[in-house]
Design an enzyme around this catalytic site. Structure first.
Site, short mmCIF file in Angstrom:
data_model
loop_
_atom_site.label_atom_id
_atom_site.label_comp_id
_atom_site.label_asym_id
_atom_site.label_seq_id
_atom_site.Cartn_x
_atom_site.Cartn_y
_atom_site.Cartn_z
N GLU A 18 7.97 0.80 -13.80
CA GLU A 18 7.00 1.60 -14.60
C GLU A 18 5.27 0.82 -13.99
O GLU A 18 5.69 0.04 -13.24
CB GLU A 18 6.12 0.77 -15.72
CG GLU A 18 7.81 1.46 -17.12
CD GLU A 18 9.07 0.53 -16.29
OE1 GLU A 18 9.56 0.93 -17.11
OE2 GLU A 18 9.56 -0.41 -16.20
N TYR A 77 3.70 5.02 -5.08
CA TYR A 77 4.73 6.24 -5.22
C TYR A 77 5.25 7.45 -5.60
O TYR A 77 6.01 7.70 -5.17
CB TYR A 77 5.03 5.40 -6.98
CG TYR A 77 5.15 4.01 -6.95
CD1 TYR A 77 5.90 3.18 -5.92
CD2 TYR A 77 3.87 3.41 -7.93
CE1 TYR A 77 5.39 1.48 -5.90
CE2 TYR A 77 4.15 1.87 -8.09
CZ TYR A 77 4.00 1.07 -7.59
OH TYR A 77 4.38 0.12 -7.27
#
Length: 178
Positions: A111, A123
């Site tokens: 998250e 990411y």
């Protein structure tokens, strides 16, 4: 600043690193973990993967994940603000991925704050894609979390991606975590 002389050493997180890690946390998180939370994580070595990055003889960042069945869940990646821009987060992500792969996982998740575009970009470079939103996830301000997944991490394409990222990080790295 990143230079050709940048040298980073990666190693498995130990209890002796917790004080330095908490110092970083207090600079980058509004609700940092307690020392006892880290000690609890470190006692679960069979289900956890944690690394620290050292630069200029001090802890400059850390990252970790927990293993849940056949998935890795990144719990945190943080870099001391004074050491940002040195490729430390990239190195930590490579180390965490490789550490999780030793547990024969198939996918990884995390998250990230919807406002943290810099982290989301990192990411995405590792193959993560948005999969949903957790409304009000962050207790400090009620901000939503973007849930991101990286699938098929055990395949040769993902290993090639990790190798490519490792090769592109400027400076030198002591990958003592292999």
């Amino acid at each position: 600043m990143m230079t050709a002389e940048t040298h980073v050493i990666l190693e498995a997180m130990k209890k002796r690193h917790v004080r330095a890690i908490r110092s970083i946390d207090k600079q980058v998180y509004t609700k940092p973990w307690t020392a006892s939370m880290y000690h609890d994580e470190l006692r679960r070595r069979d289900q956890r993967v944690y690394y620290v990055a050292r630069h200029n003889n001090r802890v400059a960042g850390y990252g970790g994940a927990m293993i849940v069945h056949d998935e890795g869940h990144i719990t945190s990646v943080a870099v001391d603000p004074q050491a940002q821009g040195l490729g430390i987060a990239q190195r930590l992500m490579v180390a965490v991925h490789r550490g999780c792969l030793r547990h024969e996982i198939n996918a990884m998740t995390l998250e990230v704050r919807v406002s943290n575009e810099r982290a989301q970009s990192l990411y995405r470079r590792f193959g993560y894609a948005p999969a949903g939103v957790r409304a009000g996830y962050y207790a400090d301000n009620g901000e939503d979390a973007l849930v991101m997944w990286c699938h098929d991490v055990g395949n040769t394409e993902h290993q090639a991606l990790l190798n490519k990222i490792e090769d592109e990080v400027p400076g030198t790295t002591d990958w003592g975590v292999r």
